[in-house]
Design a protein around this motif. Sequence first.
Motif, PDB file in Angstrom:
ATOM      1  N   PRO A 168      36.519  24.854  45.951  1.00  0.00           N
ATOM      2  CA  PRO A 168      37.712  25.569  46.408  1.00  0.00           C
ATOM      3  C   PRO A 168      38.476  26.052  45.178  1.00  0.00           C
ATOM      4  O   PRO A 168      38.411  25.418  44.122  1.00  0.00           O
ATOM      5  CB  PRO A 168      38.507  24.498  47.161  1.00  0.00           C
ATOM      6  N   ALA A 169      39.153  27.158  45.317  1.00  0.00           N
ATOM      7  CA  ALA A 169      39.875  27.686  44.153  1.00  0.00           C
ATOM      8  C   ALA A 169      40.873  28.729  44.592  1.00  0.00           C
ATOM      9  O   ALA A 169      40.760  29.319  45.663  1.00  0.00           O
ATOM     10  CB  ALA A 169      38.882  28.297  43.167  1.00  0.00           C
ATOM     11  N   THR A 170      41.851  28.935  43.726  1.00  0.00           N
ATOM     12  CA  THR A 170      42.793  30.037  43.906  1.00  0.00           C
ATOM     13  C   THR A 170      42.518  31.025  42.796  1.00  0.00           C
ATOM     14  O   THR A 170      42.536  30.670  41.623  1.00  0.00           O
ATOM     15  CB  THR A 170      44.239  29.518  43.825  1.00  0.00           C
ATOM     16  N   TYR A 171      42.201  32.233  43.172  1.00  0.00           N
ATOM     17  CA  TYR A 171      41.803  33.238  42.193  1.00  0.00           C
ATOM     18  C   TYR A 171      42.841  34.331  42.067  1.00  0.00           C
ATOM     19  O   TYR A 171      43.494  34.704  43.049  1.00  0.00           O
ATOM     20  CB  TYR A 171      40.506  33.942  42.632  1.00  0.00           C
ATOM     21  N   GLN A 172      42.971  34.868  40.875  1.00  0.00           N
ATOM     22  CA  GLN A 172      43.559  36.195  40.744  1.00  0.00           C
ATOM     23  C   GLN A 172      42.419  37.152  41.042  1.00  0.00           C
ATOM     24  O   GLN A 172      41.272  36.896  40.677  1.00  0.00           O
ATOM     25  CB  GLN A 172      44.123  36.407  39.335  1.00  0.00           C
ATOM     26  N   LEU A 173      42.715  38.247  41.689  1.00  0.00           N
ATOM     27  CA  LEU A 173      41.657  39.105  42.217  1.00  0.00           C
ATOM     28  C   LEU A 173      40.620  39.519  41.161  1.00  0.00           C
ATOM     29  O   LEU A 173      39.423  39.434  41.413  1.00  0.00           O
ATOM     30  CB  LEU A 173      42.259  40.346  42.867  1.00  0.00           C
ATOM     31  N   GLU A 174      41.079  39.942  39.990  1.00  0.00           N
ATOM     32  CA  GLU A 174      40.133  40.429  38.969  1.00  0.00           C
ATOM     33  C   GLU A 174      39.118  39.339  38.643  1.00  0.00           C
ATOM     34  O   GLU A 174      37.926  39.614  38.511  1.00  0.00           O
ATOM     35  CB  GLU A 174      40.816  40.815  37.652  1.00  0.00           C
ATOM     36  N   ASP A 175      39.600  38.101  38.529  1.00  0.00           N
ATOM     37  CA  ASP A 175      38.700  37.015  38.152  1.00  0.00           C
ATOM     38  C   ASP A 175      37.715  36.702  39.265  1.00  0.00           C
ATOM     39  O   ASP A 175      36.600  36.268  39.024  1.00  0.00           O
ATOM     40  CB  ASP A 175      39.505  35.766  37.806  1.00  0.00           C
ATOM     41  N   PHE A 176      38.142  36.960  40.484  1.00  0.00           N
ATOM     42  CA  PHE A 176      37.252  36.723  41.606  1.00  0.00           C
ATOM     43  C   PHE A 176      36.146  37.773  41.642  1.00  0.00           C
ATOM     44  O   PHE A 176      34.989  37.473  41.923  1.00  0.00           O
ATOM     45  CB  PHE A 176      38.057  36.752  42.912  1.00  0.00           C
ATOM     46  N   ILE A 177      36.504  39.019  41.336  1.00  0.00           N
ATOM     47  CA  ILE A 177      35.551  40.124  41.467  1.00  0.00           C
ATOM     48  C   ILE A 177      34.572  40.201  40.293  1.00  0.00           C
ATOM     49  O   ILE A 177      33.409  40.555  40.458  1.00  0.00           O
ATOM     50  CB  ILE A 177      36.331  41.458  41.615  1.00  0.00           C
ATOM     51  N   LYS A 178      35.052  39.817  39.110  1.00  0.00           N
ATOM     52  CA  LYS A 178      34.288  39.981  37.876  1.00  0.00           C
ATOM     53  C   LYS A 178      32.818  39.550  37.957  1.00  0.00           C
ATOM     54  O   LYS A 178      31.950  40.280  37.484  1.00  0.00           O
ATOM     55  CB  LYS A 178      34.979  39.257  36.719  1.00  0.00           C
ATOM     56  N   PRO A 179      32.493  38.381  38.512  1.00  0.00           N
ATOM     57  CA  PRO A 179      31.092  37.939  38.454  1.00  0.00           C
ATOM     58  C   PRO A 179      30.125  38.762  39.302  1.00  0.00           C
ATOM     59  O   PRO A 179      28.915  38.549  39.208  1.00  0.00           O
ATOM     60  CB  PRO A 179      31.138  36.498  38.978  1.00  0.00           C
ATOM     61  N   TYR A 180      30.613  39.652  40.129  1.00  0.00           N
ATOM     62  CA  TYR A 180      29.733  40.314  41.087  1.00  0.00           C
ATOM     63  C   TYR A 180      29.378  41.743  40.696  1.00  0.00           C
ATOM     64  O   TYR A 180      30.147  42.417  40.018  1.00  0.00           O
ATOM     65  CB  TYR A 180      30.373  40.298  42.488  1.00  0.00           C
ATOM     66  N   THR A 181      28.214  42.172  41.162  1.00  0.00           N
ATOM     67  CA  THR A 181      27.753  43.532  40.901  1.00  0.00           C
ATOM     68  C   THR A 181      28.325  44.471  41.953  1.00  0.00           C
ATOM     69  O   THR A 181      28.103  44.290  43.147  1.00  0.00           O
ATOM     70  CB  THR A 181      26.209  43.582  40.993  1.00  0.00           C
ATOM     71  N   LEU A 182      29.043  45.474  41.499  1.00  0.00           N
ATOM     72  CA  LEU A 182      29.588  46.453  42.444  1.00  0.00           C
ATOM     73  C   LEU A 182      28.502  47.448  42.840  1.00  0.00           C
ATOM     74  O   LEU A 182      27.798  47.979  41.991  1.00  0.00           O
ATOM     75  CB  LEU A 182      30.755  47.222  41.815  1.00  0.00           C
ATOM     76  N   GLU A 183      28.389  47.673  44.126  1.00  0.00           N
ATOM     77  CA  GLU A 183      27.401  48.626  44.639  1.00  0.00           C
ATOM     78  C   GLU A 183      28.079  49.627  45.535  1.00  0.00           C
ATOM     79  O   GLU A 183      29.037  49.296  46.221  1.00  0.00           O
ATOM     80  CB  GLU A 183      26.362  47.903  45.509  1.00  0.00           C
ATOM     81  N   GLU A 184      27.530  50.839  45.572  1.00  0.00           N
ATOM     82  CA  GLU A 184      27.977  51.780  46.594  1.00  0.00           C
ATOM     83  C   GLU A 184      27.056  51.628  47.790  1.00  0.00           C
ATOM     84  O   GLU A 184      25.844  51.747  47.685  1.00  0.00           O
ATOM     85  CB  GLU A 184      27.933  53.222  46.104  1.00  0.00           C
TER      86      GLU A 184
END
Length: 319
Positions: free
Chosen positions: A117-133
């Motif tokens: 469980p964790a509380t994230y700031q959004l940028e830190d949550f998104i960073k590890p993932y690959t963005l796809e269209e």
Amino acid sequence: MIIKRPDSIKASEITDETNYQNRREFLSTVSRSTLALAAGASFPVLLGSRRTDAAPALGNIQKSRYALDEEKTPIEDITRYNNFYEFSTDKEGPALLARKFKTDPWTLRIEGEVNKPATYQLEDFIKPYTLEERVYRLRCVEAWSMVIPWVGFAFADVLKKVEPTSRAKFVEFTTLYDPRQMPGQQRRVLEWPYVEGLRIDEAAHPLTILAVGLYGKLLPNQNGAPLRLVVPWKYGFKNIKSIVRIRFTEKQPGTTWNIAGPQEYGFYANVNPTVDHPRWSQARERRIGDFFKRETLMFNGYADEVAGLYSGMDLRKYY
Ligand SMILES: Nc1nc2c(c(=O)[nH]1)N[C@H]1C(S)=C(S)[C@@H](COP(=O)(O)O)O[C@H]1N2
Ligand SMILES: [Mo]
């Protein structure tokens, strides 16, 4: 308990409030622009960064293997015709009323039956993932549809990172509750905050994404900035916007539209042309921009991928 559903609200009520808000919005825009002019601000500042055409572009987007080969709905339609009851119950309202919605900073809580469980700031949550269209259809229960080039990442990747426990059978998503920013929440048109849920295997399906953008740019506020769910084989209302909490549970969570009208909106809400809404058929849909209606496809056209999730289930009962 009688819940006042949107269709029981007088049109005049909604229009009056929207006009009022629009006027306020317009006035404040004018005064800000005037101030900006006086201060010698540059043109983009004058336009305001929340205008959809001025939204920041996102970098490093990969093309997904799930891209649909269908004509995309124009961005003007995707961003000016919205369901987002926290701002307005009419479809033109959210684009105007969400313009000043504050999505930065944004905090996201991950909790419940999960090892990390964790509380994230959004940028830190998104960073590890690959963005796809991912070009997906969105099919609203009101029988209109769009084809939208979402930018997001697979929810399955989130699952790997946060490690649900063996007791986690469902995932619950919750929208921000902030009536000062979201004028629609000052009225009990729905129970706030908006909540949605998926069975864990639905959440883990590779077609389920969390979206942060569309058309290569950051999500416009009215489309659920900064983070919203997209489950393309389900009716639009499952695609919860502006998420602040993701909770893993053992029991099936309540969902906003199911609470508002259990006879009309189920937990599963899979697009199904053979199961009608009690008050209208779900067999056909109008693609926004088209004149003629078209036939609605089972699971919104994603049957090959997702039908297996529901094998052995009576989809009339689990609607
Ligand atoms: N929090 C929240 N999420 C929401 C809604 C809403 O009113 N509030 N409306 C839903 C409905 S009914 C639809 S059809 C889609 C519309 O998404 P779009 O405006 O990006 O097309 O958002 C869904 N997510
Ligand atoms: Mo919808």
